[in-house]
Design a protein around this motif. Structure first.
Motif, PDB file in Angstrom:
ATOM      1  N   GLU A 226       0.853  -1.190   0.000  1.00 57.21           N
ATOM      2  CA  GLU A 226       0.000   0.000   0.000  1.00 57.21           C
ATOM      3  C   GLU A 226       0.887   1.239   0.000  1.00 57.21           C
ATOM      4  O   GLU A 226       1.966   1.238   0.603  1.00 57.21           O
ATOM      5  N   SER A 239      -4.512   7.737  -2.415  1.00 57.43           N
ATOM      6  CA  SER A 239      -4.469   6.295  -2.203  1.00 57.43           C
ATOM      7  C   SER A 239      -5.104   5.625  -3.397  1.00 57.43           C
ATOM      8  O   SER A 239      -6.008   6.197  -4.044  1.00 57.43           O
ATOM      9  N   GLN A 240      -4.647   4.437  -3.744  1.00 56.60           N
ATOM     10  CA  GLN A 240      -5.295   3.677  -4.813  1.00 56.60           C
ATOM     11  C   GLN A 240      -6.731   3.344  -4.441  1.00 56.60           C
ATOM     12  O   GLN A 240      -7.589   3.237  -5.303  1.00 56.60           O
ATOM     13  N   ASP A 241      -6.941   3.141  -3.122  1.00 63.29           N
ATOM     14  CA  ASP A 241      -8.299   2.907  -2.642  1.00 63.29           C
ATOM     15  C   ASP A 241      -8.950   4.271  -2.424  1.00 63.29           C
ATOM     16  O   ASP A 241      -8.679   4.967  -1.452  1.00 63.29           O
ATOM     17  N   GLU A 243     -11.723   5.202  -1.504  1.00 63.02           N
ATOM     18  CA  GLU A 243     -12.552   5.362  -0.311  1.00 63.02           C
ATOM     19  C   GLU A 243     -11.742   5.854   0.884  1.00 63.02           C
ATOM     20  O   GLU A 243     -12.308   6.334   1.863  1.00 63.02           O
ATOM     21  N   GLU A 244     -10.424   5.736   0.836  1.00 60.91           N
ATOM     22  CA  GLU A 244      -9.568   6.193   1.923  1.00 60.91           C
ATOM     23  C   GLU A 244      -9.274   7.682   1.851  1.00 60.91           C
ATOM     24  O   GLU A 244      -8.717   8.246   2.793  1.00 60.91           O
TER      25      GLU A 244
END
Length: 608
Positions: A226, A239-241, A243-244
């Motif tokens: 990560e 972030s790649q995510d 939602e973060e």
């Protein structure tokens, strides 16, 4: 032999246990020590990698300053200038010139496609747009927090966190943009007029995340890696995510770093039972933290190879140790097994066994001692057997001598009475003395007597000899009174006194003076019988000593002239040991002295 109790098995198991413990301990220390070294190298590599990528990103963002610097060219300054009550055609020409100017500049800098949209925002909210999307005129940039911060800070470029293009219609209605969705990082710069500090507007540029993710791609190792950008408050700005975004990181950097002023560092965390190596680096350009979290097992992937190598080396070392232990134990145990087998044969009564000695160590010493012990046991058994035979012979001889002893004793008493009646004093003295001697011999057979009783026996014997030889023989008793009650074996003095009389008076017909000396000497009783007779030739004395050493084993003993001395010596040796044997000193024509020492036991110790 019980295998569980075998010394060989115990030695092998002990040696194997020690080697196994040593191998396990060394392997564990080696493994965990190398793991820590690999972790340290991984941290160092992460720090270096993060520094390089962070510098690349900072350099990339610094290139944006070049783009914003174009606004200070006179050509663009002229295009951005507005006049009052400007016509729609003039406004369109100004927008068209702005778009063409930046298109050429982006192409020249090879930034085409990386900066997707450029906006110039006037203080009154008017916007000039150059890019691929469709600008939403209803969106008011001047009401955004980043706009106000950019207006206040005229010196540096303001980086806007990862966000959606809510102000772009294509970004709003399409979940997938041209490059990487509808998420962008933007840079905002206040633009002033060339002739002063008066603000012309704010230049706003949307940077496609694809370029940023290409630079961050080396930080992704394995599926569980990560990467985040976080601001000073620990909020996720990239972030790649998605939602973060805007959320707190899963951990607090301040919790793990030792110094609050550190711009870089690393630590280890466990997330969902997976250990991860975390490294962070603060950007001097943006103030953001570039954070990388990689699984430990992926970072130190060589640990599996190290584990396998340690296992193979440990297994090989253990097998070699077992083989050496078995070989060493067999070599060590071979003489022990031979010694144990010999002991078993000795236990069964085989005393002719001998064990070969191959070494000079403790095992060799035990083997040599065992051989000497077997030889001594055999000799002791043989000596004990001879003693028993002699005891049997003595008992038979005693039985022969004790044929009707009461008849002989009564006869001697009768002879003494008749001699007394007829006033033949010599016969009376001899018969009574002989009767006392006979009584002493019978009563004391097989038991100890006192020194006083033994001397009384000598006195009776001398009464008879006095009748025979008169003044030719005299006896002087030099005895310490305190030892008169000490106990000794009987009939040990009379054969010695008889020997002095026999070879002095009877053979040489010369007067003999005998001295019997009995004294206490360092917990021993010393006996010395000395005469001034004819003495013994040296050859005869040596022969006598040889016969005494041979004892009753010699066939000629019964015919030997000194049978009395030999018997006394044998009895002393059997009763008190070799040290109590007779000592003979003599000089031909001068003297003969026979001496011996008897250990003084508690029951025979003299009373002071």
């Amino acid at each position: 032999m019980n295998i569980r109790r075998s010394l060989l098995v115990k030695i092998v198991l002990s040696f194997v246990s020690i080697m196994l413990s040593a191998v396990v301990i060394i392997s564990a220390f080696t493994y965990y020590g190398n793991v820590e070294i690999l972790k340290k190298h991984a941290f160092e590599n992460n720090d270096m990698e993060l520094s390089i990528i962070s510098e690349k990103i900072d350099s990339y963002l610094e290139m944006l300053d070049l783009v914003s610097a174009f606004t200070y060219e006179s050509e663009l300054q002229e295009l951005l200038s507005r006049v009052e009550e400007e016509s729609a055609i003039t406004s369109m020409r100004r927008l068209r010139g702005f778009q063409q100017f930046y298109y050429k500049r982006l192409v020249s800098l090879n930034f085409e496609g990386e900066i997707s949209d450029i906006y110039f925002i006037y203080p009154d909210g008017e916007v000039l747009h150059q890019g691929e999307g469709i600008y939403d005129p209803s969106y008011d940039f001047t009401q955004q927090e980043w706009y106000e911060e950019t207006v206040r800070n005229s010196e540096r470029t303001n980086i806007v966190n990862t966000h959606r293009q809510e102000y772009n219609l294509s970004g709003r209605y399409h979940t997938q943009g041209v490059y990487n969705g509808n998420y962008y990082i933007s840079a905002a710069k206040r633009i002033n007029k060339l002739n002063g500090m008066e603000m012309m507007g704010v230049l706003f540029m949307d940077i496609n995340i694809k370029k940023l993710e290409e630079m961050l791609d080396p930080l992704y190792i394995g599926n569980d890696s990560e990467v985040w950008f976080a601001d000073e408050n620990g909020l996720c700005v990239y972030s790649q995510d998605r939602e973060e975004l805007g959320m707190k990181l899963p951990f607090s950097i301040d919790q793990y770093r030792t110094d609050s002023g550190e711009d870089s560092g690393n630590f280890t965390i466990v997330v969902n039972d997976v250990e991860k190596l975390v490294s962070y680096k603060r950007s001097s350009k943006t103030g953001w933290y570039l954070v990388s979290a990689k699984p430990t097992q992926v970072v130190i992937s060589d640990i599996s190879l190290l584990r396998r190598n340690i296992f193979l080396v440990s297994a090989a070392a253990f097998i070699l140790a077992v083989l050496l232990a078995v070989s060493f134990a067999r070599r060590f145990f071979r003489p022990v097994r031979a010694l144990a087998g010999a002991m078993k044969e000795v236990q069964e009564g085989k005393l002719d066994i001998r064990v070969d000695v191959y070494s000079e160590d403790e095992i060799g010493y035990l083997t040599n001692t065992f051989n000497h012990m077997v030889i001594r046991i055999k000799k002791l058994i043989e000596d004990n057997y001879l003693i028993r035979l002699r005891e049997k012979d003595a008992q038979i001889e005693a039985l022969q001598l004790q044929i009707n002893p009461h008849f002989l004793y009564n006869t001697l008493e009768s002879m003494s009475c008749i001699a007394y009646v007829h006033e033949v004093e010599e016969i009376s003295i001899m018969s009574r003395a002989l009767a006392d001697m006979f009584r002493y011999s019978i009563r004391r057979s097989g038991s100890l007597v006192t020194v006083e009783e033994e001397l009384n026996h000598i006195r009776n014997y001398m009464k008879i000899q006095k009748v025979r030889f008169g003044k030719k023989v005299t006896v002087d008793y030099q005895v310490e009174e305190r030892i008169l009650h000490c106990r000794i074996i009987p009939l040990i003095l009379q054969p010695l006194v008889e020997n002095s009389i026999k070879y002095g008076v009877e053979v040489k017909m010369v007067p003999v003076d005998i001295v019997i000396h009995v004294a206490y000497d360092e917990e021993q009783i010393a006996f010395i019988i000395e005469d001034n007779g004819s003495g013994i030739r040296e050859e005869k004395r040596k022969e006598l000593l040889r016969v005494m050493r041979a004892g009753a084993e010699m066939d000629v003993l019964e015919k030997h002239a000194h049978i009395g001395i030999v018997n006394v010596n044998s009895r002393l040796v059997y009763q008190y040991g070799e040290a109590s044997g007779l000592h003979i000193e003599s000089q031909e024509g001068c003297f003969t002295k026979i001496s011996f020492h008897i250990p003084c036991s508690k029951e025979s110790a003299p009373k002071d």
